[in-house]
Write a protein that holds these residues in place. Sequence first.
Motif, PDB file in Angstrom:
ATOM      1  N   ARG A  37       6.438   4.520   7.657  1.00 24.03           N
ATOM      2  CA  ARG A  37       7.440   5.056   7.849  1.00 24.03           C
ATOM      3  C   ARG A  37       7.745   5.653   9.197  1.00 24.03           C
ATOM      4  N   ASP A  38       6.629   6.640   9.368  1.00 22.34           N
ATOM      5  CA  ASP A  38       6.548   7.345  10.601  1.00 22.34           C
ATOM      6  C   ASP A  38       5.752   6.733  11.855  1.00 22.34           C
ATOM      7  N   ARG A  39       4.892   5.747  11.424  1.00 24.66           N
ATOM      8  CA  ARG A  39       4.070   5.456  12.679  1.00 24.66           C
ATOM      9  C   ARG A  39       4.281   3.986  12.867  1.00 24.66           C
ATOM     10  N   PHE A  40       4.471   3.307  11.916  1.00 27.31           N
ATOM     11  CA  PHE A  40       4.815   1.726  12.341  1.00 27.31           C
ATOM     12  C   PHE A  40       6.257   1.345  12.566  1.00 27.31           C
ATOM     13  N   GLU A  92       0.991  -1.029  -0.016  1.00 25.58           N
ATOM     14  CA  GLU A  92       0.034  -0.046   0.230  1.00 25.58           C
ATOM     15  C   GLU A  92       0.736   1.197  -0.082  1.00 25.58           C
ATOM     16  N   ALA A  93       2.079   1.226   0.717  1.00 25.41           N
ATOM     17  CA  ALA A  93       3.080   2.329   0.841  1.00 25.41           C
ATOM     18  C   ALA A  93       3.591   2.623  -0.577  1.00 25.41           C
ATOM     19  N   GLN A  94       3.312   1.641  -1.551  1.00 20.69           N
ATOM     20  CA  GLN A  94       4.051   2.218  -2.738  1.00 20.69           C
ATOM     21  C   GLN A  94       2.958   2.681  -3.541  1.00 20.69           C
ATOM     22  N   GLY A  95       1.858   2.939  -3.129  1.00 16.58           N
ATOM     23  CA  GLY A  95       0.544   3.496  -3.975  1.00 16.58           C
ATOM     24  C   GLY A  95       0.253   4.768  -3.280  1.00 16.58           C
ATOM     25  N   THR A  96       0.279   5.002  -2.056  1.00 12.72           N
ATOM     26  CA  THR A  96      -0.219   6.353  -1.454  1.00 12.72           C
ATOM     27  C   THR A  96       0.594   6.874  -0.431  1.00 12.72           C
ATOM     28  N   ALA A  97       0.665   8.297  -0.488  1.00 11.27           N
ATOM     29  CA  ALA A  97       1.528   8.989   0.341  1.00 11.27           C
ATOM     30  C   ALA A  97       1.012   8.912   1.953  1.00 11.27           C
ATOM     31  N   ASP A  98      -0.251   8.595   2.185  1.00  8.87           N
ATOM     32  CA  ASP A  98      -0.830   8.327   3.547  1.00  8.87           C
ATOM     33  C   ASP A  98      -0.106   7.265   4.172  1.00  8.87           C
ATOM     34  N   ALA A  99      -0.241   6.146   3.217  1.00 15.60           N
ATOM     35  CA  ALA A  99       0.229   4.760   3.659  1.00 15.60           C
ATOM     36  C   ALA A  99       1.781   4.758   4.044  1.00 15.60           C
ATOM     37  N   LEU A 100       2.376   5.468   3.008  1.00 18.93           N
ATOM     38  CA  LEU A 100       3.777   5.535   2.954  1.00 18.93           C
ATOM     39  C   LEU A 100       4.197   6.197   4.358  1.00 18.93           C
ATOM     40  N   SER A 101       3.426   7.278   4.727  1.00 22.13           N
ATOM     41  CA  SER A 101       3.809   7.607   6.107  1.00 22.13           C
ATOM     42  C   SER A 101       3.376   7.059   7.262  1.00 22.13           C
ATOM     43  N   ALA A 102       2.435   6.128   7.167  1.00 21.76           N
ATOM     44  CA  ALA A 102       1.897   5.329   7.874  1.00 21.76           C
ATOM     45  C   ALA A 102       2.907   4.178   8.489  1.00 21.76           C
TER      46      ALA A 102
END
Lengths: 204, 204
Positions: A133-136, A121-131
């Motif tokens: 990298r920064d949250r998980f 998912e993180a390869q598709g949307t900026a929100d998922a990327l941030s979740a």
Amino acid sequence: MTTKLKPAHLRKRTSIGSRRNPEAEAAVLAAARELISEKGYAGFSVDEVARRAGAGKTTIYRWYPTKADLFIAIYTTERSTFVPVPDTGNLVEELVQYTTSLWRFWASHPAGAALRGLIAEAQGTADALSALRDRFLPDRTADVRRMLTHAVARGELRPEEVDDKVALWVGFSWFKLLIGELHQEDTIHSVMMQIAGISSHPQP
Amino acid sequence: MTTKLKPAHLRKRTSIGSRRNPEAEAAVLAAARELISEKGYAGFSVDEVARRAGAGKTTIYRWYPTKADLFIAIYTTERSTFVPVPDTGNLVEELVQYTTSLWRFWASHPAGAALRGLIAEAQGTADALSALRDRFLPDRTADVRRMLTHAVARGELRPEEVDDKVALWVGFSWFKLLIGELHQEDTIHSVMMQIAGISSHPQP
């Protein structure tokens, strides 16, 4: 809301719960866990989670705005069953035990499929990327960081090496997860020796 | 096919080509490259590639049965413009130069987005996983494997360390690609020193 004033047959059938309550949340997470483990990332949809949990899609989106949030919730719930490795004072031993347990956990729990889904998912949307990298990531690398920090305290590593070694460890473990090679546990020991910085090459 | 016997206005408009020909293939790849770089993985679809290339979807599926195949084709086409690092005889220097060039290539060409898409697809289907692991990866790690093998020949590494170091290198580079940190080039040098096995920790 005054539904209690109406006779039962006049009440609208409500969804599993628009307020966040433990039972409804557990039902949604159970359905999500079941679905990711049965169908994998390609077959995962919020529609199907809603159907299986008997929950409204809107409710799920209110609790988990994106698939990435659902994947993190699945992972976090299961992660609490994962017992950390005791502090033995031997960095390589700790890394090997921890990595072996983690790979088995990924391979045998929906958490593994959820992490694969989260990375995808993180390869598709900026929100998922941030979740991711920064949250998980900070939480999920805390154990390995602690082992390395203890080795620094014992004088085995320099403090400035810790970040690099965390990145090497995450990179290696994700790589094996992402290419479906978690069963190759025989590679763990020698790679952990390299990450720990125990030189095995011939002295000049 | 005897369309040449019909006057032009009676001919059916044919798709860009059902036989594989270089022009049609180039148009499909150009459209795919443009789309992945514009919309990323989440906005990538064969429908849209077909529309932009003026090609039939069936034709594209005949040439590239899955999105993974399209991503590999985009990557491979662009990869030919990537100039390999000369053999300097210094492993750390070679790894740093190569990794820096590769990260810049990923960041500035659709190939980077295509690789992110390929890894994401591999989390969804077994075909894409096998394409990534068995078809894409061996070719794409050959350069680093060669650098390490030369270091073995110089007596700097043991032959059995090569596979581990390739996995550490791929894992680290993918990790930075997947979390969107390719711009952090300052981490490359110290990590490559660790991968090369140049110990920087205090001697006991």
